[in-house]
Design an enzyme around this catalytic site. Structure first.
Site, PDB file in Angstrom:
ATOM      1  N   GLY A  33      40.395 -54.130 -66.553  1.00  7.70           N
ATOM      2  CA  GLY A  33      41.486 -54.544 -66.405  1.00  7.70           C
ATOM      3  C   GLY A  33      41.787 -53.717 -65.029  1.00  7.70           C
ATOM      4  O   GLY A  33      41.919 -52.982 -64.999  1.00  7.70           O
ATOM      5  N   CYS A  82      38.934 -50.654 -72.441  1.00  3.67           N
ATOM      6  CA  CYS A  82      40.315 -49.341 -71.307  1.00  3.67           C
ATOM      7  C   CYS A  82      41.603 -50.354 -70.935  1.00  3.67           C
ATOM      8  O   CYS A  82      42.395 -50.544 -72.341  1.00  3.67           O
ATOM      9  CB  CYS A  82      39.572 -49.915 -69.519  1.00  3.67           C
ATOM     10  SG  CYS A  82      37.962 -47.991 -69.583  1.00  3.67           S
ATOM     11  N   TYR A  83      41.661 -51.315 -70.245  1.00  5.35           N
ATOM     12  CA  TYR A  83      42.650 -51.932 -70.222  1.00  5.35           C
ATOM     13  C   TYR A  83      43.402 -51.986 -71.620  1.00  5.35           C
ATOM     14  O   TYR A  83      44.122 -52.870 -72.694  1.00  5.35           O
ATOM     15  CB  TYR A  83      42.505 -53.358 -69.278  1.00  5.35           C
ATOM     16  CG  TYR A  83      44.075 -53.868 -68.975  1.00  5.35           C
ATOM     17  CD1 TYR A  83      45.238 -53.833 -68.650  1.00  5.35           C
ATOM     18  CD2 TYR A  83      44.392 -55.095 -70.109  1.00  5.35           C
ATOM     19  CE1 TYR A  83      46.129 -54.562 -68.226  1.00  5.35           C
ATOM     20  CE2 TYR A  83      45.716 -55.856 -70.018  1.00  5.35           C
ATOM     21  CZ  TYR A  83      46.604 -55.523 -68.863  1.00  5.35           C
ATOM     22  OH  TYR A  83      47.432 -56.280 -68.993  1.00  5.35           O
ATOM     23  N   GLU A 127      29.373 -50.186 -71.033  1.00 10.45           N
ATOM     24  CA  GLU A 127      28.751 -51.718 -70.264  1.00 10.45           C
ATOM     25  C   GLU A 127      27.452 -50.628 -69.388  1.00 10.45           C
ATOM     26  O   GLU A 127      27.209 -51.813 -69.077  1.00 10.45           O
ATOM     27  CB  GLU A 127      29.401 -52.850 -70.190  1.00 10.45           C
ATOM     28  CG  GLU A 127      30.419 -52.497 -68.901  1.00 10.45           C
ATOM     29  CD  GLU A 127      31.558 -51.730 -69.441  1.00 10.45           C
ATOM     30  OE1 GLU A 127      31.781 -51.515 -70.178  1.00 10.45           O
ATOM     31  OE2 GLU A 127      32.777 -52.690 -68.802  1.00 10.45           O
ATOM     32  N   ASP A 172      15.654 -71.077 -59.183  1.00 11.18           N
ATOM     33  CA  ASP A 172      16.609 -72.192 -60.150  1.00 11.18           C
ATOM     34  C   ASP A 172      16.682 -73.126 -60.357  1.00 11.18           C
ATOM     35  O   ASP A 172      16.177 -73.529 -61.050  1.00 11.18           O
ATOM     36  CB  ASP A 172      18.081 -71.844 -59.584  1.00 11.18           C
ATOM     37  CG  ASP A 172      18.966 -70.026 -59.371  1.00 11.18           C
ATOM     38  OD1 ASP A 172      17.529 -69.492 -60.550  1.00 11.18           O
ATOM     39  OD2 ASP A 172      19.371 -69.920 -59.010  1.00 11.18           O
TER      40      ASP A 172
END
Ligand code: XMP
Length: 504
Positions: A51, A79-80, A167, A222
Site C-alpha cells: 500500500g 510490503c505494507y 506478484e 463479455d
C-alpha cells in the site's frame, strides 16, 4: 464459489495482480478491504497487500489483528502488509533514507518452506519507503537483499512477511514464492473454470426461475459470454443489440449470424438514421460521445419494456473499482449518465451480474468452456461509440463508408498474414483533412487514412507494432485503389502515452 485465499487490499497498485496470480495457481482468491475482514468467511490463507501509506502515519489503514489470528490460517504480508505485521508482533518500522524502487537481489537464508526451490540469488522487485527497523524477539530472517538487509521474515509458524512484490514478473522467482506459501494453506487448490461454470449455472437457474432476463449484446466478449451463459442456465433470455450504425463493415450481420450459430436469436434494433441525425453537425469529441451514449441508453430502454431481470456483463475489476471508490455507479458499464434506471432495478434486486467475480482472461476461458468460437472470444477491443471515435470531426454517412472499407481491408490483411492474433488492437481511422493527389490527369483533394496496430496489456499503455512493410504496402495499395475518397495512407507510430489508442 467459496473464497479460499483472502487478499486484504491496503491500496497497493498490485493488489489485483496478487489475486490474479493466486487464481492462476488454482486457488479462488478475492480482494477485501481491511474493514471487511470479518466478511471473508473461512479462508484457507490470508495475504496482506502492499500500500502507498506508511504504517507509522496517523490513520494509516489497520487490520483487526485478534480476528486475523482467530482464523488460524497462514498469513503472508507483502510490503505494507509485512510492516503492519511487524508492528503487530511488537517490532518497529521506520522510514528508509531513500525510497527503494526497482530491482534488488533476494538471497534466501534457508531454502525450504517459503523459499523452497529458490536460487542462491534472484531478482526481486521492491517498492517501499519504510523498512522494518526492529524485529520482535523470536523472528526468523528468511532472506536478505544484496546488502544484507532482511527482506523476508517469519514471526512465528505460518506468519510471513516479504519486502518485495512476488506478484510482478520482475520478481523472477515470485510465482514460486507464492506457490510455496499457498502450499501451506489449509486446502488444496480447487479453482478451475469448469467447476466455476457449473456452480454458476446452478446458481443462475435457482435465482432466475422462469423470469425473463434482458441483456444488451454488442458482439464483444463479455456480453457474448453473458448471453450464452444465461441460455445455458435455461433462462428465457432476451438479448438486445442496438445497431447504432457506427459498427465495422458487415459487423451487425455477423453478430446476428454468430449468435444464431450458437442457437440464440438476438433482437437487432436498427437505429442508424437516428444516430446519424443526432450526430449531424457535431464535431466536438465529448459532445459526440455524450450524444451517442444518451441515445444508446434511450433506445435500449425503449426496447426493453417490462423488465423482469436485467443481466449486466460487469467484471471483477469494475467491482473492485466500485468498492474502492464507494460508488455503485462505476459498476454500470454503459454510460455514466442515465444510470438511474439501473440503480432503481438494482435496489429491487433485479440486476444480475454473473461475471462479477471474473477477470477478462477468465471470462475468455469460461467462454471457451461454453463452446463459444475462438473468433468471438479473441476479437480486438472495439469502443462503445464505435467508428465515431475513429472519424474525428463530424460524422457523415460518406466518412463512415470510407473508414469501414479501409478498416475491412486492413483487418483482412492482418488475418491473411497471421498478424491479427499477434496484435492487441488494430484499426483504420479517417483523417478528415483534404490533401492534394493526382487521379488520372486531375488533381484530387481527398482524405487520408491512418492505420494503427498496437500491443498493450490493459489499454493503459500501448506500443505500436512493427508490422512488415510488405503488409503495410499491400494494405495501402488496396485502400488507395478501391476506396473512393482516399488518396493517402499513414501508419501511426505513436506510443500511448502521450497518444491514446483511439483518435478521439
Ligand atoms: P484510448 O483511446 O483511451 O482507448 O487509449 C483505450 C481502449 O479503450 C477503448 N475505448 C473505449 N471503449 N467505450 C469503450 O467501450 C469508449 O468510449 C472507449 N474509448 C476507447 C479503445 O478502443 C481502447 O481499446
Amino acid at each position: 464459489m467459496q473464497v479460499q485465499i483472502a487478499v486484504i487490499d491496503f491500496g497497493g497498485q498490485y493488489s489485483q495482480l496478487i489475486v490474479r496470480r493466486v487464481r492462476e495457481l488454482g486457488y479462488f482468491a478475492k480482494l477485501f478491504l481491511p474493514k471487511d475482514l470479518r466478511e471473508v468467511g473461512r479462508p484457507a490463507a490470508v495475504i496482506l497487500s502492499g500500500g502507498p501509506r506508511s504504517v507509522s502515519e496517523e490513520s494509516a489503514p489497520d487490520i483487526d489483528f485478534p480476528y486475523l489470528e482467530s482464523l488460524e490460517v497462514p498469513v503472508l504480508g507483502i510490503c505494507y502488509g509485512m510492516q503492519l505485521l511487524n508492528l503487530k508482533h511488537g517490532g518497529q518500522v521506520s522510514p528508509c533514507h531513500s525510497r527503494e524502487y526497482g530491482p534488488a537481489q533476494l538471497r534466501p537464508c534457508e531454502k525450504n518452506g517459503l523459499f523452497a526451490g529458490l536460487s542462491e540469488s534472484s531478482q526481486i522487485w521492491m517498492s517501499h519507503s519504510d523498512t522494518v527497523s526492529h524485529l520482535p524477539e523470536g523472528t526468523a530472517v528468511l532472506g536478505e537483499n544484496q546488502e544484507g538487509v532482511p527482506v523476508a521474515l517469519r514471526w512465528r509458524e505460518g506468519w510471513f512477511g516479504i519486502q518485495f512484490h512476488p506478484e510482478v514478473t520482475h520478481s523472477h522467482e515470485g510465482t514460486q514464492v507464492l506457490q510455496n506459501f499457498l502450499a501451506m494453506a489449509k486446502e488444496p487448490p480447487r479453482f478451475e473454470i469448469q467447476s466455476f461454470r457449473d456452480e454458476m449455472i446452478a446458481d443462475l437457474k435457482e435465482r432466475i426461475g422462469d423470469r425473463e432476463v434482458i441483456c444488451g449484446v454488442s458482439g464483444g466478449v463479455d456480453s457474448t459470454v453473458l448471453a450464452v451463459l444465461l441460455k445455458r442456465a435455461g433462462a428465457k433470455v432476451r438479448p438486445i443489440f442496438v445497431d447504432h450504425g457506427l459498427l465495422r463493415k458487415d459487423e451487425g450481420d455477423e453478430v446476428v449470424a454468430n449468435f444464431r450459430e450458437m442457437g440464440i436469436e438476438i433482437e437487432r434494433v436498427n437505429v442508424r438514421e437516428r444516430f446519424l441525425d443526432r450526430l449531424a453537425g457535431i464535431d466536438e469529441p465529448e459532445e459526440k460521445r455524450r450524444r451517442i451514449g444518451d441515445l444508446f441508453i434511450d433506445v435500449f430502454w425503449e426496447t426493453a419494456q417490462n423488465v423482469q431481470l436485467l443481466a449486466q456483463g460487469t467484471l471483477y475489476p469494475d467491482v473492485i473499482e466500485s468498492a474502492t471508490s464507494g460508488s455503485d455507479a462505476s459498476r454500470i458499464k454503459t454510460h455514466h449518465n442515465r444510470v438511474d434506471r439501473i440503480l432503481e432495478l438494482q435496489k429491487e434486486g433485479r440486476v444480475i451480474e454473473p461475471l462479477a467475480e471474473l477477470f477478462k482472461d477468465e471470462v475468455r476461458a469460461l467462454g471457451k468452456s461454453l463452446d463459444i468460437p475462438h473468433r468471438m472470444l479473441y476479437r480486438h477491443p472495439f469502443p462503445g461509440p464505435g467508428l465515431a471515435v475513429r472519424v474525428p470531426g463530424e460524422i457523415t454517412e460518406d466518412r463512415l463508408r470510407i473508414v469501414r472499407e479501409a478498416d475491412a481491408i486492413f483487418i483482412d490483411n492482418l488475418r491473411k498474414h497471421g498478424w491479427y492474433d499477434r496484435v492487441w488492437q488494430a484499426y483504420a481511422a479517417l483523417i478528415p483533412v483534404n490533401t492534394v493527389g493526382v487521379k488520372g490527369d486531375e488533381r484530387s483533394y481527398e482524405y487520408a487514412i491512418s492505420l494503427r496496430a498496437v500491443i498493450s496489456e490493459d489499454a493503459m499503455t500501448a506500443d505500436w507494432v512493427e508490422l512488415p512493410y510488405s503488409l503495410l504496402g499491400e494494405t495501402s495499395n488496396a485502400i488507395l485503389n478501391s476506396v473512393p475518397g482516399v488518396n493517402r495512407v499513414f501508419y501511426d507510430i505513436s506510443t500511448k502515452p502521450p497518444a491514446s489508442i483511439e483518435l478521439e
